[in-house]
Design a protein around this motif. Sequence first.
Motif, mmCIF file in Angstrom:
data_model
loop_
_atom_site.group_PDB
_atom_site.id
_atom_site.type_symbol
_atom_site.label_atom_id
_atom_site.label_comp_id
_atom_site.label_asym_id
_atom_site.label_seq_id
_atom_site.Cartn_x
_atom_site.Cartn_y
_atom_site.Cartn_z
ATOM 1 N N GLU A 1 6.011 16.445 -7.364
ATOM 2 C CA GLU A 1 7.060 16.141 -8.353
ATOM 3 C C GLU A 1 7.071 14.680 -8.779
ATOM 4 O O GLU A 1 7.495 14.342 -9.879
ATOM 5 N N GLU B 1 -1.111 10.385 7.710
ATOM 6 C CA GLU B 1 -2.121 9.536 7.066
ATOM 7 C C GLU B 1 -2.201 8.275 7.904
ATOM 8 O O GLU B 1 -1.185 7.591 8.081
ATOM 9 N N LEU C 1 1.983 18.707 -2.528
ATOM 10 C CA LEU C 1 1.458 17.344 -2.628
ATOM 11 C C LEU C 1 0.340 17.252 -3.658
ATOM 12 O O LEU C 1 -0.368 18.220 -3.917
ATOM 13 N N GLU D 1 5.667 20.582 2.106
ATOM 14 C CA GLU D 1 5.821 19.981 0.780
ATOM 15 C C GLU D 1 4.597 20.236 -0.106
ATOM 16 O O GLU D 1 3.475 20.333 0.384
ATOM 17 N N GLY E 1 5.181 22.190 9.660
ATOM 18 C CA GLY E 1 5.340 22.182 8.214
ATOM 19 C C GLY E 1 5.866 23.475 7.628
ATOM 20 O O GLY E 1 6.052 23.597 6.431
ATOM 21 N N PHE F 1 15.280 16.452 -7.215
ATOM 22 C CA PHE F 1 14.106 15.638 -6.907
ATOM 23 C C PHE F 1 14.440 14.688 -5.766
ATOM 24 O O PHE F 1 15.461 14.016 -5.768
ATOM 25 N N VAL F 2 13.577 14.692 -4.747
ATOM 26 C CA VAL F 2 13.816 13.821 -3.600
ATOM 27 C C VAL F 2 12.904 12.610 -3.708
ATOM 28 O O VAL F 2 11.689 12.745 -3.867
ATOM 29 N N LEU F 3 13.511 11.426 -3.622
ATOM 30 C CA LEU F 3 12.759 10.188 -3.760
ATOM 31 C C LEU F 3 12.245 9.774 -2.381
ATOM 32 O O LEU F 3 12.948 9.137 -1.611
ATOM 33 N N LYS F 4 11.028 10.159 -2.050
ATOM 34 C CA LYS F 4 10.484 9.878 -0.729
ATOM 35 C C LYS F 4 8.965 9.936 -0.771
ATOM 36 O O LYS F 4 8.375 10.421 -1.733
ATOM 37 N N THR F 5 8.345 9.453 0.299
ATOM 38 C CA THR F 5 6.907 9.658 0.448
ATOM 39 C C THR F 5 6.702 10.988 1.172
ATOM 40 O O THR F 5 7.623 11.518 1.786
ATOM 41 N N ALA F 6 5.494 11.521 1.082
ATOM 42 C CA ALA F 6 5.187 12.791 1.729
ATOM 43 C C ALA F 6 5.420 12.676 3.237
ATOM 44 O O ALA F 6 5.298 11.594 3.817
ATOM 45 N N LYS F 7 5.781 13.803 3.858
ATOM 46 C CA LYS F 7 6.049 13.832 5.297
ATOM 47 C C LYS F 7 4.884 13.236 6.090
ATOM 48 O O LYS F 7 3.729 13.579 5.846
ATOM 49 N N GLN G 1 -0.123 24.561 2.263
ATOM 50 C CA GLN G 1 -0.327 25.068 3.630
ATOM 51 C C GLN G 1 1.008 25.199 4.345
ATOM 52 O O GLN G 1 1.110 25.128 5.558
ATOM 53 N N ARG H 1 -2.704 17.175 9.569
ATOM 54 C CA ARG H 1 -1.409 17.837 9.394
ATOM 55 C C ARG H 1 -0.735 18.052 10.736
ATOM 56 O O ARG H 1 -0.355 19.139 11.115
ATOM 57 N N THR I 1 3.830 10.217 6.048
ATOM 58 C CA THR I 1 3.172 9.069 5.426
ATOM 59 C C THR I 1 4.194 7.963 5.199
ATOM 60 O O THR I 1 5.395 8.189 5.303
ATOM 61 N N ARG I 2 3.707 6.789 4.898
ATOM 62 C CA ARG I 2 4.618 5.679 4.656
ATOM 63 C C ARG I 2 3.977 4.682 3.705
ATOM 64 O O ARG I 2 2.769 4.611 3.573
ATOM 65 N N ASP I 3 4.833 3.906 3.048
ATOM 66 C CA ASP I 3 4.358 2.756 2.301
ATOM 67 C C ASP I 3 4.217 1.580 3.272
ATOM 68 O O ASP I 3 4.853 1.538 4.316
ATOM 69 N N ASP J 1 0.858 -1.186 0.000
ATOM 70 C CA ASP J 1 0.000 0.000 0.000
ATOM 71 C C ASP J 1 0.893 1.234 0.000
ATOM 72 O O ASP J 1 2.011 1.212 0.525
ATOM 73 N N LEU K 1 4.452 13.400 -3.249
ATOM 74 C CA LEU K 1 5.038 14.687 -3.604
ATOM 75 C C LEU K 1 4.580 15.009 -5.030
ATOM 76 O O LEU K 1 4.580 14.130 -5.892
ATOM 77 N N TYR L 1 -6.746 11.983 7.666
ATOM 78 C CA TYR L 1 -5.604 12.858 7.384
ATOM 79 C C TYR L 1 -5.524 14.008 8.371
ATOM 80 O O TYR L 1 -6.509 14.710 8.573
ATOM 81 N N TYR M 1 -6.241 19.035 6.143
ATOM 82 C CA TYR M 1 -5.630 19.227 4.825
ATOM 83 C C TYR M 1 -6.675 19.776 3.863
ATOM 84 O O TYR M 1 -7.724 19.156 3.675
ATOM 85 N N MET N 1 12.610 3.622 -4.754
ATOM 86 C CA MET N 1 12.967 4.070 -3.404
ATOM 87 C C MET N 1 13.530 2.926 -2.568
ATOM 88 O O MET N 1 14.431 3.113 -1.760
#
Lengths: 523, 523
Positions: free
Chosen positions: A108, B177, A132, A130, B14, B61-67, A127, B165, B69-71, A100, A106, B163, B122, A148
């Motif tokens: 980008e 999230e 999103l 980042e 943020g 470009f930063v390869l990451k998930t949004a602050k 807000q 913030r 959040t996680r996979d 999941d 992001l 969600y 959000y 990743m």
Amino acid sequence: MATLGLSCVRLCTGLTLRRASPWLRPLRCLSGMTVSQIDEEVSKLLELKARLGGDDGKHTFVLKTAKGTRDYNPKQMAIREKVFNIIISCFKRHGAETIDTPVFELKETLTGKYGEDSKLIYDLKDQGGELLSLRYDLTVPFARYLAMNKITNIKRYHIAKVYRRDNPAMTRGRYREFYQCDFDIAGQYDPMIPDAECLKIVYEILSELDLGDFHIKVNDRRILDGMFAVCGVSDEKFRTICSTVDKLDKMPWEDVKNEMVNEKGLSEDVADQIGEYVSMQGGLDLAERLLQDPKLSQNKQACAGLTDMKQLFGYLQLFQVTDKVVFDLSLARGLDYYTGVIYEAVLCQTLQTPAAAEQNGAVPGDEAGVSVGSVAGGGRYDGLVGMFDPKGRKVPCVGVSIGIERIFSIMEQKAEMSAEKIRTTETQVLVASAQKNLLEERLKLTAELWNAGIKAEVLYKKNPKLLTQLQHCEETGIPLVAILGEQELKDGVVKLRNVANREEVDVSRAELVEEIKKRTSQS
Amino acid sequence: MATLGLSCVRLCTGLTLRRASPWLRPLRCLSGMTVSQIDEEVSKLLELKARLGGDDGKHTFVLKTAKGTRDYNPKQMAIREKVFNIIISCFKRHGAETIDTPVFELKETLTGKYGEDSKLIYDLKDQGGELLSLRYDLTVPFARYLAMNKITNIKRYHIAKVYRRDNPAMTRGRYREFYQCDFDIAGQYDPMIPDAECLKIVYEILSELDLGDFHIKVNDRRILDGMFAVCGVSDEKFRTICSTVDKLDKMPWEDVKNEMVNEKGLSEDVADQIGEYVSMQGGLDLAERLLQDPKLSQNKQACAGLTDMKQLFGYLQLFQVTDKVVFDLSLARGLDYYTGVIYEAVLCQTLQTPAAAEQNGAVPGDEAGVSVGSVAGGGRYDGLVGMFDPKGRKVPCVGVSIGIERIFSIMEQKAEMSAEKIRTTETQVLVASAQKNLLEERLKLTAELWNAGIKAEVLYKKNPKLLTQLQHCEETGIPLVAILGEQELKDGVVKLRNVANREEVDVSRAELVEEIKKRTSQS
């Protein structure tokens, strides 16, 4: 993988004023504007809205869900669960794991992946922090996940909602928030074996869902590109012409040709040559014939695609699915990231919702016998993971996405027409009483049943009428009632009533759980 | 219902600049600013960003998930599935239906429902059309659903992501999230019966998940309000003082008192009176004692709450859950919408992730033996649906939300420490070969097995080594291998190998499916 059929979008999607303003030009003049003109207009509108009071302005509160979205009621959820179970079983049968990812990425991460469809992406408000966007499909987040975590091979499924600011036609099962059910195989393997498995999966799922006849169109981006090249389309126009060809399932050839010539600047002769190719359909035989085509056979890309197509049909024969698969040169698929084989499954029956039927009254024959649009699609995208990897390392991928909303609509219709009532709970027994002042005894017995793993309900009333309690069972399909009375309590028994045939027997308290399990083991 | 413990938020969440700017004051000066000053600053920053190139500016470009959040990887998904199954079984055992709502709502739908926490919502970018926000919990969308569909009674569960913030502490299982698992009962019923069932559900789920000891704190908003009134807090300060009391599980009384006196403007005497009440804990006995309290017993609200509390404990005794339930006057819960009983479940054990343990090195004893925070919470909210109904018609509701992320963290830790390997697929058999040129035969047999409902895999290689194929089984836990060779094909058999003990037997092709089903029926 993304479902398709979303290309036909008007630029002015969502451009509506909440309050009419006399000093802004009417909306119907917007049709000829460029993107940047529209951007400008949008910001003017927002400014106006802010001046009118912005988010905090006083106006009538509308009780609704956001445009293009919907709630699922318990009945729809029961159908959804059934459909998901069939799909997930199939994915698991093929050895897939599941992952999941977050609902937003992001901004980008999504940039530059969807070609002309990028304008349909939902952005979050800035807000602070980042920038999103809501995910547009599950494929790009999957590729981001692989890069990743430096994963070079995985077979995974992912079922989740995706978001597109499309102009939805909700009566036909299209939404701005909708589910995708994706199955993808990443890894360096021998050609066309995973590709064939994806098609086998589509075949299995659509057969098991029992939605009526279907067929699966197959093509290859390399064949398309080769075809464009030999017809005389310049390289930089391949993708945009591809988008135009993709509309062939919704528009007649004349309109597609018109777009190619008048909007995309092809010469009429080039368009006609394309038109000849994209009318071709067949199987293994067509691939073999085209490998002999005097023009196409001169193109390296096309030959590679056609050779793989032959290989693919060989494997599909072993999988016994060739009866539904058609090699169709008009299949293009709008998204930018495909690099090899592409496919799309289409139901052959007509989807006739009451609303659609009414609309069709005005346009006779519009839908009769025509396909309801794609319910699954996908293809090979060998370059996408490399776009995320800092060193550009590629991970070949192929996958398929089941477009579930349209399937839900059909299943709902079928359920409505069927005599069988859909249960939305699984309750096995209602604990009831015909006498007053037995609430505490009812609660005690209910807790006993819960603790024994029985699905049980009790009405939250001190002294409910027996009739009310029995009606609750009838309405919700609860098959058994455990009735308590003074006498039963004295005797250490419970009167167990079968709701369907009204038979009642006394069951000793000690044997009640076993008796309920025995009687409900079939359901 | 919303999980709690999210009140301790810094306003500058943020607020980070992507590129440092010399002519804006450094961020660390922000701490003393008011909300409106921050708003102003944010817009300055956004303007600056836009001037620097905005969304399209060139940067790494930063390869990451949004602050925040996680996979979820396949192992985490396997754990998640296990946890969800336990929770859903419980909800179904109690006769609940399920619904689903969109991930975003009209912004207005969420406005005015969350008190001080509203700043954590959000918003979606205004791209023309409706103003939208991501859902903050599942309770407000539920209330909107009830009002919109004029539903006056339902027992439903809803499992979905919400969600916030917030400034997340991810090592402790807190995210922007995150999943909520909600169970709510709407309808006009006799007092405290549905309320008691909600507590029974929390008890059952936490027991079945086997997370160690826990307790469930219970209180009532009416008791809190009554207490504030008799202590001399003015009406308009009830909610904000409630928010402050809610921090008692994270801050010592001195700090809470300090906030009441210095930030919220209570006199020290009033704060001390509150302090005396909020230190009280007990059960049925405490409710009875407080009904005799010379001050509280004069307050109508408090008496109603205390009488209901007595009733609640009576039902909880019938449900046999009083060993874990504590009537605790310090429990407040931050959200505005509660109107009656409120509750919160807390695990007693320490959650020691490696990262947390490291942090705790600096603050010795900080976590030892202390609760890890709430894993479930909820209460009664009789006014919320009425806020959506055009005529203000009320639908009484009570519910509970299981805060699943923290539970996932604990289950993951347990899985890591356990010797048992978690399987991420359910594949029963790998179709393999020791000889070359048998790809087609392997594919054919695999398709046969799929068609018979067997979960089967085959390696996507023309000529894989037998060792590679056996290793794949070892790694992924596939228990059986069906090995094909020239001889087996001639004899019409398959060599079926047990991966664990390496035993091989020839099984006739006709009996293969039954044999595989028999051997894997336990797993």
